[in-house]
Design a protein around this motif. Structure first.
Motif, PDB file in Angstrom:
ATOM      1  N   THR A 135       0.762  -1.290   0.173  1.00 29.80           N
ATOM      2  CA  THR A 135       0.131  -0.013   0.061  1.00 29.80           C
ATOM      3  C   THR A 135       0.770   1.142  -0.006  1.00 29.80           C
ATOM      4  N   GLU A 136       1.990   1.312   0.786  1.00 29.72           N
ATOM      5  CA  GLU A 136       2.822   2.393   1.033  1.00 29.72           C
ATOM      6  C   GLU A 136       3.423   2.647  -0.416  1.00 29.72           C
ATOM      7  N   ARG A 137       4.044   1.563  -0.969  1.00 28.47           N
ATOM      8  CA  ARG A 137       4.680   1.366  -2.302  1.00 28.47           C
ATOM      9  C   ARG A 137       3.876   2.286  -3.472  1.00 28.47           C
ATOM     10  N   GLU A 138       2.511   1.754  -3.327  1.00 26.07           N
ATOM     11  CA  GLU A 138       1.350   2.409  -4.269  1.00 26.07           C
ATOM     12  C   GLU A 138       1.139   3.858  -4.181  1.00 26.07           C
ATOM     13  N   LYS A 139       1.158   4.133  -2.828  1.00 24.27           N
ATOM     14  CA  LYS A 139       1.272   5.662  -2.615  1.00 24.27           C
ATOM     15  C   LYS A 139       2.262   6.416  -3.048  1.00 24.27           C
TER      16      LYS A 139
ATOM     17  N   ALA B 142       8.281  12.536   2.720  1.00 23.99           N
ATOM     18  CA  ALA B 142       8.098  11.639   3.689  1.00 23.99           C
ATOM     19  C   ALA B 142       8.115  10.083   3.365  1.00 23.99           C
ATOM     20  N   GLN B 143       7.638   9.849   2.032  1.00 27.73           N
ATOM     21  CA  GLN B 143       7.684   8.473   1.517  1.00 27.73           C
ATOM     22  C   GLN B 143       9.033   8.149   0.982  1.00 27.73           C
ATOM     23  N   LEU B 144       9.528   9.430   0.476  1.00 24.38           N
ATOM     24  CA  LEU B 144      10.774   9.074  -0.058  1.00 24.38           C
ATOM     25  C   LEU B 144      11.962   8.597   0.749  1.00 24.38           C
ATOM     26  N   LEU B 145      11.815   9.260   1.920  1.00 24.13           N
ATOM     27  CA  LEU B 145      12.727   9.136   3.149  1.00 24.13           C
ATOM     28  C   LEU B 145      12.374   7.591   3.562  1.00 24.13           C
ATOM     29  N   LYS B 146      11.189   7.248   3.932  1.00 23.42           N
ATOM     30  CA  LYS B 146      10.775   5.877   4.217  1.00 23.42           C
ATOM     31  C   LYS B 146      11.316   4.753   3.321  1.00 23.42           C
ATOM     32  N   PHE B 147      11.125   5.053   1.890  1.00 21.74           N
ATOM     33  CA  PHE B 147      11.716   4.239   0.821  1.00 21.74           C
ATOM     34  C   PHE B 147      13.286   3.962   1.149  1.00 21.74           C
ATOM     35  N   ILE B 148      14.031   5.013   1.292  1.00 18.28           N
ATOM     36  CA  ILE B 148      15.430   5.089   1.338  1.00 18.28           C
ATOM     37  C   ILE B 148      15.776   4.414   2.563  1.00 18.28           C
ATOM     38  N   ALA B 149      15.118   4.680   3.614  1.00 20.36           N
ATOM     39  CA  ALA B 149      15.460   4.163   4.744  1.00 20.36           C
ATOM     40  C   ALA B 149      15.346   2.440   4.957  1.00 20.36           C
ATOM     41  N   SER B 150      14.393   1.914   4.131  1.00 21.15           N
ATOM     42  CA  SER B 150      13.825   0.776   4.077  1.00 21.15           C
ATOM     43  C   SER B 150      14.879  -0.117   3.121  1.00 21.15           C
ATOM     44  N   GLU B 151      15.521   0.752   2.336  1.00 18.90           N
ATOM     45  CA  GLU B 151      16.888   0.022   1.334  1.00 18.90           C
ATOM     46  C   GLU B 151      17.998   0.145   2.400  1.00 18.90           C
ATOM     47  N   THR B 152      18.101   0.868   3.071  1.00 17.51           N
ATOM     48  CA  THR B 152      19.529   1.358   4.045  1.00 17.51           C
ATOM     49  C   THR B 152      19.696   0.410   5.286  1.00 17.51           C
ATOM     50  N   GLU B 153      19.370  -1.106   4.931  1.00 14.48           N
ATOM     51  CA  GLU B 153      19.334  -1.855   6.255  1.00 14.48           C
ATOM     52  C   GLU B 153      20.662  -2.624   6.062  1.00 14.48           C
ATOM     53  N   ASP B 154      21.282  -2.381   4.942  1.00 12.32           N
ATOM     54  CA  ASP B 154      22.815  -3.087   4.914  1.00 12.32           C
ATOM     55  C   ASP B 154      23.545  -3.135   6.156  1.00 12.32           C
TER      56      ASP B 154
END
Lengths: 154, 154
Positions: A135-139, B142-154
């Motif tokens: 859902t978040e990705r779609e947003k 905010a959603q970009l930040l979330k996206f980036i954070a979610s890809e920065t688990e390395d």
DNA sequence: GAGATAATGTTTCCTTGTAAACAAAAACCA
DNA sequence: TGGTTTTTGTTTACAAGGAAACATTATCTC
């Protein structure tokens, strides 16, 4: 609002940390990193795949139209198409109606490759942002589309 | 969900039209286009400005740390910093504690430039996506930040 | 301490992408 | 019709950015 990846020796990025251009760059770098991490022996890069995919879905498309739709400059498109042609994935034809242009069609080999890669290419996105749910990705996508549209009033 | 800019000779991009990697690329291209449209006589590119800004906010920062935080490779950072140094915007110092590294500080001239450019650089973002209001842009960020954070688990 | 290993920058070479000049073929226009 | 302009694609020269090899200095291990 959290700020990207503040490691041990973090520094202060101030307003830059939430600048939209900066965030877009970071997001794209993350996508690329993941792409090439899962790349394996698929010898096709994102740009090449998008061209191949577009040709597959629009047989006989003019090279110029591809440039406009994929936002790739003509001089670069020439190289991309030549590379695909060299690998016998697409074929070029100069139409009699307009001998300036080039019509592109995908070859059987190209179609086979698209069929093989596409599931991975698009599924790939589902692994993106594992901590984001669908859902978040779609947003996010909806908002990116809106952003792009709002910049495309030219 | 609308699809980006379907001009007269539109073609069918299928799933690619809503692929997140593709959308991120388009969005970034739009940002760049606008940046250089409003560029004027400001002879500083986005990458250079981000480095200069980061140094201004973190006097004596190590070049290496800058690489990590701005996600710029070392070999490229060398060039960026040299270019800034050649224009007398930053100065380099090899610290006695660790003679491998380089400490960067902004010069008076550099600070003047930052002070002059920054308002435009960040205001610039407010003109972005004119058809998006501030609330929507904040959501996107905010959603970009979330996206980036979610890809920065390395 | 002495040799191996790691961290930091730089250099060199390569890839990706663009800008500008060019060539060829339409399209336009008097 | 015959020139001018536009469209389309290619070529050439360049800028941005990265990978790999290298040099230097620091750290780690014995």
């Amino acid at each position: 609002m959290d700020v990207p990846h503040s490691s041990s020796n973090a520094i202060n990025l101030g307003r830059l940390a939430t600048d939209i251009g900066f965030l877009l760059r970071l997001a794209q770098v993350k996508v690329y990193e993941r792409y090439f991490r899962e790349y394996g022996d698929r010898h096709i890069k994102p740009g090449e795949f998008s061209v191949l995919w577009a040709i597959a879905h629009n047989p006989g498309v003019r090279q110029n139209v591809l440039c406009q739709e994929l936002i790739i400059k003509r001089s670069h498109m020439t190289k991309l198409v030549r590379s695909l042609e060299d690998r016998a994935l697409v074929s070029r034809r100069v139409p009699d109606e307009d001998r300036r242009g080039v019509e592109l069609t995908i070859t059987d080999k190209g179609q086979t490759l698209v069929d093989e890669i596409a599931p991975w290419f698009f599924a790939f996105e589902d692994c993106l942002g594992e901590k984001m749910n669908a859902t978040e990705r779609e947003k996010l996508k909806a908002q990116l589309l809106k952003f792009i549209a709002s910049e495309t009033e030219d």
